[in-house]
Design a protein around this motif. Sequence first.
Motif, short mmCIF file in Angstrom:
data_model
loop_
_atom_site.label_atom_id
_atom_site.label_comp_id
_atom_site.label_asym_id
_atom_site.label_seq_id
_atom_site.Cartn_x
_atom_site.Cartn_y
_atom_site.Cartn_z
N SER A 215 -82.63 -3.28 60.92
CA SER A 215 -82.52 -1.90 60.44
C SER A 215 -82.01 -1.85 59.01
O SER A 215 -82.42 -0.98 58.22
CB SER A 215 -81.63 -1.08 61.37
OG SER A 215 -80.36 -1.69 61.53
N ALA B 174 -84.01 -0.20 55.77
CA ALA B 174 -83.43 0.78 54.84
C ALA B 174 -83.54 0.29 53.40
O ALA B 174 -83.89 1.07 52.50
CB ALA B 174 -81.97 1.03 55.21
N ASP C 36 -86.72 9.30 53.84
CA ASP C 36 -86.22 9.55 55.19
C ASP C 36 -87.29 9.30 56.24
O ASP C 36 -87.04 8.68 57.27
CB ASP C 36 -85.70 10.98 55.30
CG ASP C 36 -84.48 11.23 54.43
OD1 ASP C 36 -83.81 10.24 54.09
OD2 ASP C 36 -84.19 12.40 54.11
N ILE D 95 -87.87 5.50 56.61
CA ILE D 95 -86.81 4.81 57.35
C ILE D 95 -86.90 5.11 58.85
O ILE D 95 -86.82 4.22 59.69
CB ILE D 95 -85.42 5.20 56.80
CG1 ILE D 95 -85.25 4.67 55.38
CG2 ILE D 95 -84.31 4.66 57.71
CD1 ILE D 95 -83.94 5.06 54.73
N ILE E 81 -87.70 2.30 61.92
CA ILE E 81 -86.76 1.89 62.97
C ILE E 81 -87.23 2.29 64.36
O ILE E 81 -86.61 1.89 65.35
CB ILE E 81 -85.35 2.47 62.72
CG1 ILE E 81 -85.37 4.00 62.84
CG2 ILE E 81 -84.80 2.02 61.39
CD1 ILE E 81 -83.99 4.64 62.73
N ALA F 228 -78.89 0.60 59.45
CA ALA F 228 -79.51 1.52 58.50
C ALA F 228 -78.49 2.05 57.50
O ALA F 228 -78.77 2.14 56.30
CB ALA F 228 -80.17 2.68 59.26
#
Length: 256
Positions: A171, A175, A191, A194, A198, A240
């Motif tokens: 993660s 990011a 956003d 990401i 994940i 993240a």
Amino acid sequence: MDDKSTANMAVLAGEIMLRSGAETYRVEDTIKHILDTAGTAETESLVMLTGIIVTIDRPGEGAVTVMRRVHDRGSNMHRIVEVNEISRQYCAGELTAEETWDRLKKIKGKLYTVPMYNLATILVSAGFAPLFGGGVREILASGAVGAVLAVLMTIGKRVRISGFILNIICSAGIAVAAVLLRLWYPFLNMDTVIISGIMPLVPGVAITNAIRDTLRGDYISGGARALEAFVTAAAVAIGAGAGIALTGSFWQGGGL
């Protein structure tokens, strides 16, 4: 087939199902049907998230007990369906014990090659982007981030990194990759990239099975699955956040 062989076959079927993400009650039901083919007076099975115990008790001959520790777990619906089908055919007399054992052993091996698994990881990440409102650029970026995830997962499994640490690393890598892509293309919705990246790590099946096991009264397995899902989700969140924090200098420098 003697009682020990029957117990070993039932445990093998249960192990495959448990490692593939099947619910506890489903695993116990499949094991019980296989054990009942021994024609004994009493058979029992106890399945927990991390282990299986089965017993065949034939009056006057003593009991045969087999226990198996289950370490790795994932999600593979195809394997669950296949084991269920094999057990039904065996219990119906359509398969011999030897044929059943051979087919179960084949299922226990790897179902997909590493390149195929990595390709699926990339496509899943890219496929989630439009669901979160992403456009063509977010889809392409999510696919690139998915490739980073695939590489990290492959390396992590080969060097046998623990699941918690591996989820954090993956993660975090997602990011960092998303932030770097945003620097290269400022109009990218970071956003969305990401979140899409994940999604292959999110323990959705584990949460669902935790609820189902709990509602069925299997509180030990249900609680263990819920805790496992929470730990996985926490690892993804930590990774993240750490990945974004590592690139904090870009934010301060006005690069984003």
